[in-house]
Design a protein around this motif. Structure first.
Motif, PDB file in Angstrom:
ATOM      1  N   ARG A 279       0.626  -1.282   0.083  1.00  0.00           N
ATOM      2  CA  ARG A 279      -0.106  -0.224  -0.014  1.00  0.00           C
ATOM      3  C   ARG A 279       0.905   1.067  -0.126  1.00  0.00           C
ATOM      4  NH1 ARG A 279      -5.581  -0.903   2.530  1.00  0.00           N
ATOM      5  NH2 ARG A 279      -6.301  -2.435   1.007  1.00  0.00           N
ATOM      6  N   ALA A 280       1.938   1.375   0.782  1.00  0.00           N
ATOM      7  CA  ALA A 280       2.739   2.406   0.783  1.00  0.00           C
ATOM      8  C   ALA A 280       3.581   2.729  -0.522  1.00  0.00           C
ATOM      9  CB  ALA A 280       3.907   2.196   2.016  1.00  0.00           C
ATOM     10  N   VAL A 281       3.654   1.736  -1.026  1.00  0.00           N
ATOM     11  CA  VAL A 281       4.343   1.841  -2.326  1.00  0.00           C
ATOM     12  C   VAL A 281       3.353   2.146  -3.540  1.00  0.00           C
ATOM     13  CG1 VAL A 281       5.696   0.522  -4.239  1.00  0.00           C
ATOM     14  CG2 VAL A 281       6.285   0.517  -1.981  1.00  0.00           C
ATOM     15  N   SER A 282       2.126   1.238  -3.659  1.00  0.00           N
ATOM     16  CA  SER A 282       1.248   1.495  -4.772  1.00  0.00           C
ATOM     17  C   SER A 282       0.710   2.649  -4.812  1.00  0.00           C
ATOM     18  CB  SER A 282       0.267   0.154  -4.671  1.00  0.00           C
ATOM     19  OG  SER A 282      -0.489   0.447  -3.721  1.00  0.00           O
ATOM     20  N   LYS A 283       0.193   3.590  -3.634  1.00  0.00           N
ATOM     21  CA  LYS A 283      -0.560   4.652  -3.912  1.00  0.00           C
ATOM     22  C   LYS A 283       0.445   5.726  -4.358  1.00  0.00           C
ATOM     23  CE  LYS A 283      -3.854   4.168  -0.127  1.00  0.00           C
ATOM     24  NZ  LYS A 283      -4.377   4.797   0.897  1.00  0.00           N
ATOM     25  N   PRO A 284       1.444   6.026  -4.131  1.00  0.00           N
ATOM     26  CA  PRO A 284       2.558   7.182  -4.796  1.00  0.00           C
ATOM     27  C   PRO A 284       2.818   6.592  -6.243  1.00  0.00           C
ATOM     28  CG  PRO A 284       3.828   6.160  -3.010  1.00  0.00           C
ATOM     29  CD  PRO A 284       2.227   5.628  -2.910  1.00  0.00           C
TER      30      PRO A 284
ATOM     31  N   PRO B 287      -9.280   2.575 -12.506  1.00  0.00           N
ATOM     32  CA  PRO B 287     -10.018   2.268 -11.421  1.00  0.00           C
ATOM     33  C   PRO B 287      -9.943   1.119 -10.543  1.00  0.00           C
ATOM     34  CG  PRO B 287     -11.017   3.226 -13.580  1.00  0.00           C
ATOM     35  CD  PRO B 287      -9.916   2.809 -13.910  1.00  0.00           C
ATOM     36  N   ALA B 288      -9.559   0.141 -11.538  1.00  0.00           N
ATOM     37  CA  ALA B 288      -9.668  -1.317 -10.859  1.00  0.00           C
ATOM     38  C   ALA B 288      -8.210  -1.605  -9.984  1.00  0.00           C
ATOM     39  CB  ALA B 288      -9.136  -2.372 -12.036  1.00  0.00           C
ATOM     40  N   ALA B 289      -7.112  -0.797 -10.321  1.00  0.00           N
ATOM     41  CA  ALA B 289      -6.032  -0.603  -9.375  1.00  0.00           C
ATOM     42  C   ALA B 289      -6.311   0.279  -8.061  1.00  0.00           C
ATOM     43  CB  ALA B 289      -4.924  -0.104 -10.356  1.00  0.00           C
ATOM     44  N   ARG B 290      -7.021   1.268  -8.450  1.00  0.00           N
ATOM     45  CA  ARG B 290      -7.586   2.098  -7.361  1.00  0.00           C
ATOM     46  C   ARG B 290      -8.278   1.392  -6.123  1.00  0.00           C
ATOM     47  NH1 ARG B 290      -8.383   6.136 -11.372  1.00  0.00           N
ATOM     48  NH2 ARG B 290      -6.456   7.145 -11.585  1.00  0.00           N
ATOM     49  N   ARG B 291      -9.129   0.340  -6.610  1.00  0.00           N
ATOM     50  CA  ARG B 291     -10.004  -0.499  -5.892  1.00  0.00           C
ATOM     51  C   ARG B 291      -9.229  -1.229  -4.918  1.00  0.00           C
ATOM     52  NH1 ARG B 291     -12.981  -1.988 -10.514  1.00  0.00           N
ATOM     53  NH2 ARG B 291     -13.876  -0.502 -11.086  1.00  0.00           N
ATOM     54  N   LEU B 292      -7.956  -1.678  -5.343  1.00  0.00           N
ATOM     55  CA  LEU B 292      -7.253  -2.481  -4.380  1.00  0.00           C
ATOM     56  C   LEU B 292      -6.655  -1.564  -3.173  1.00  0.00           C
ATOM     57  CD1 LEU B 292      -4.652  -4.238  -7.007  1.00  0.00           C
ATOM     58  CD2 LEU B 292      -6.547  -5.268  -5.517  1.00  0.00           C
ATOM     59  N   ASP B 293      -6.499  -0.424  -3.467  1.00  0.00           N
ATOM     60  CA  ASP B 293      -6.091   0.446  -2.196  1.00  0.00           C
ATOM     61  C   ASP B 293      -7.331   0.761  -1.287  1.00  0.00           C
ATOM     62  OD1 ASP B 293      -3.425   0.699  -2.803  1.00  0.00           O
ATOM     63  OD2 ASP B 293      -3.799   2.447  -4.173  1.00  0.00           O
ATOM     64  N   ALA B 294      -8.815   0.278  -1.799  1.00  0.00           N
ATOM     65  CA  ALA B 294      -9.804   0.676  -1.103  1.00  0.00           C
ATOM     66  C   ALA B 294     -10.071  -0.378  -0.100  1.00  0.00           C
ATOM     67  CB  ALA B 294     -11.187   0.967  -1.965  1.00  0.00           C
ATOM     68  N   PHE B 295      -9.507  -1.574  -0.342  1.00  0.00           N
ATOM     69  CA  PHE B 295      -9.848  -2.475   0.568  1.00  0.00           C
ATOM     70  C   PHE B 295      -9.503  -2.349   1.993  1.00  0.00           C
ATOM     71  CE2 PHE B 295     -10.354  -4.977  -3.318  1.00  0.00           C
ATOM     72  CZ  PHE B 295     -11.361  -5.971  -3.093  1.00  0.00           C
ATOM     73  N   PRO B 296     -10.464  -2.461   2.981  1.00  0.00           N
ATOM     74  CA  PRO B 296      -9.693  -2.335   4.206  1.00  0.00           C
ATOM     75  C   PRO B 296      -8.732  -3.460   4.793  1.00  0.00           C
ATOM     76  CG  PRO B 296     -12.191  -2.748   4.189  1.00  0.00           C
ATOM     77  CD  PRO B 296     -11.484  -2.839   3.080  1.00  0.00           C
ATOM     78  N   LEU B 297      -7.473  -2.914   4.989  1.00  0.00           N
ATOM     79  CA  LEU B 297      -6.370  -3.611   5.512  1.00  0.00           C
ATOM     80  C   LEU B 297      -6.732  -4.716   6.216  1.00  0.00           C
ATOM     81  CD1 LEU B 297      -3.445  -3.597   4.726  1.00  0.00           C
ATOM     82  CD2 LEU B 297      -2.924  -2.092   6.549  1.00  0.00           C
ATOM     83  N   GLU B 298      -7.416  -4.623   7.287  1.00  0.00           N
ATOM     84  CA  GLU B 298      -7.725  -5.623   8.458  1.00  0.00           C
ATOM     85  C   GLU B 298      -8.317  -6.842   7.615  1.00  0.00           C
ATOM     86  OE1 GLU B 298      -9.495  -2.472   8.785  1.00  0.00           O
ATOM     87  OE2 GLU B 298      -7.564  -1.715   9.426  1.00  0.00           O
ATOM     88  N   GLU B 299      -9.292  -6.488   6.969  1.00  0.00           N
ATOM     89  CA  GLU B 299     -10.038  -7.832   6.312  1.00  0.00           C
ATOM     90  C   GLU B 299      -9.316  -8.427   5.162  1.00  0.00           C
ATOM     91  OE1 GLU B 299     -13.807  -6.629   4.514  1.00  0.00           O
ATOM     92  OE2 GLU B 299     -14.377  -5.316   5.884  1.00  0.00           O
ATOM     93  N   VAL B 300      -8.112  -7.809   4.634  1.00  0.00           N
ATOM     94  CA  VAL B 300      -7.483  -8.416   3.593  1.00  0.00           C
ATOM     95  C   VAL B 300      -6.540  -8.970   4.573  1.00  0.00           C
ATOM     96  CG1 VAL B 300      -5.815  -8.028   1.879  1.00  0.00           C
ATOM     97  CG2 VAL B 300      -7.891  -6.560   1.966  1.00  0.00           C
ATOM     98  N   MET B 301      -5.937  -9.003   5.580  1.00  0.00           N
ATOM     99  CA  MET B 301      -4.892  -9.358   6.409  1.00  0.00           C
ATOM    100  C   MET B 301      -5.506 -10.935   7.130  1.00  0.00           C
ATOM    101  SD  MET B 301      -2.314  -7.432   6.316  1.00  0.00           S
ATOM    102  CE  MET B 301      -1.026  -7.847   7.575  1.00  0.00           C
ATOM    103  N   GLN B 302      -6.885 -10.928   6.946  1.00  0.00           N
ATOM    104  CA  GLN B 302      -7.292 -12.128   7.948  1.00  0.00           C
ATOM    105  C   GLN B 302      -7.291 -13.351   6.579  1.00  0.00           C
ATOM    106  OE1 GLN B 302     -11.175 -11.211   8.764  1.00  0.00           O
ATOM    107  NE2 GLN B 302     -10.396  -9.936  10.623  1.00  0.00           N
ATOM    108  N   SER B 303      -6.335 -14.091   6.569  1.00  0.00           N
ATOM    109  CA  SER B 303      -6.027 -15.255   5.407  1.00  0.00           C
ATOM    110  C   SER B 303      -7.336 -15.971   5.454  1.00  0.00           C
ATOM    111  CB  SER B 303      -5.002 -15.888   5.691  1.00  0.00           C
ATOM    112  OG  SER B 303      -4.912 -16.667   6.669  1.00  0.00           O
TER     113      SER B 303
END
Length: 167
Positions: free
Chosen positions: A41-46, A111-127
């Motif tokens: 996330r830190a790399v992809s946004k900029p 827009p599809a790439a921006r949607r990745l950044d919109a995912f809540p980090l906590e939900e994504v981290m739960q494998s």
């Protein structure tokens, strides 16, 4: 002299656009995907912001210079030439493929790439959780969209070679 400068800029900017997308799709994004999610996330946004700031105007200039180079300063001076000659048809296919590839990148991939950044980090981290599965599905979708964009660039590149030989 103006035709030479225009051709040079058209080719240089085309290399920048196509090369930039190739480098992002096949080097940068796979490398970023190996990082932990927080770092991704830190790399992809900029990276997304910088890429769009560069590639958007470059792609517009490629399209405009190609259109002017082929019509005002080139052989496509009439509708009869455009649809009645092999070169004209190749020019038309190249123009349509270039505009379609630009629109695809701007209105579908970005827009599809921006949607990745919109995912809540906590939900994504739960494998295995719904968020992680949805995130993985979005990454897979984005990869497929990028492959389809590469098909557009393949058509454009092929047309440029054909036109160089008068076809």
């Amino acid at each position: 002299m103006i035709v030479l400068v225009m051709q040079w800029l058209h080719v240089l900017l085309g290399i920048c656009w196509f090369g930039g997308v190739l480098y992002l799709d096949f080097v940068v994004i796979p490398a970023v995907m190996t990082l932990p999610l927080e770092q991704q996330r830190a790399v992809s946004k900029p990276l997304t912001l910088f890429s769009s700031r560069l590639l958007f105007p470059v792609s517009i200039l490629v399209i405009l210079l190609g259109l002017v180079r082929g019509t005002i300063f080139g052989p496509v001076q009439s509708w009869d030439f455009l649809i009645g000659t092999t070169y004209g048809l190749t020019f038309l296919v190249a123009f349509m493929a270039t505009v379609a590839t630009f629109l695809w990148g701007h209105f579908v991939i970005d827009p599809a790439a921006r949607r990745l950044d919109a995912f809540p980090l906590e939900e994504v981290m739960q494998s295995g959780g719904a968020g992680a599965l949805a995130f993985a599905a979005q990454v897979k979708r984005l990869k497929m969209l990028a492959i389809l964009q590469m098909l557009g660039f393949f058509i454009i590149f092929t047309c440029m070679i054909l036109m160089r030989f008068g076809l």
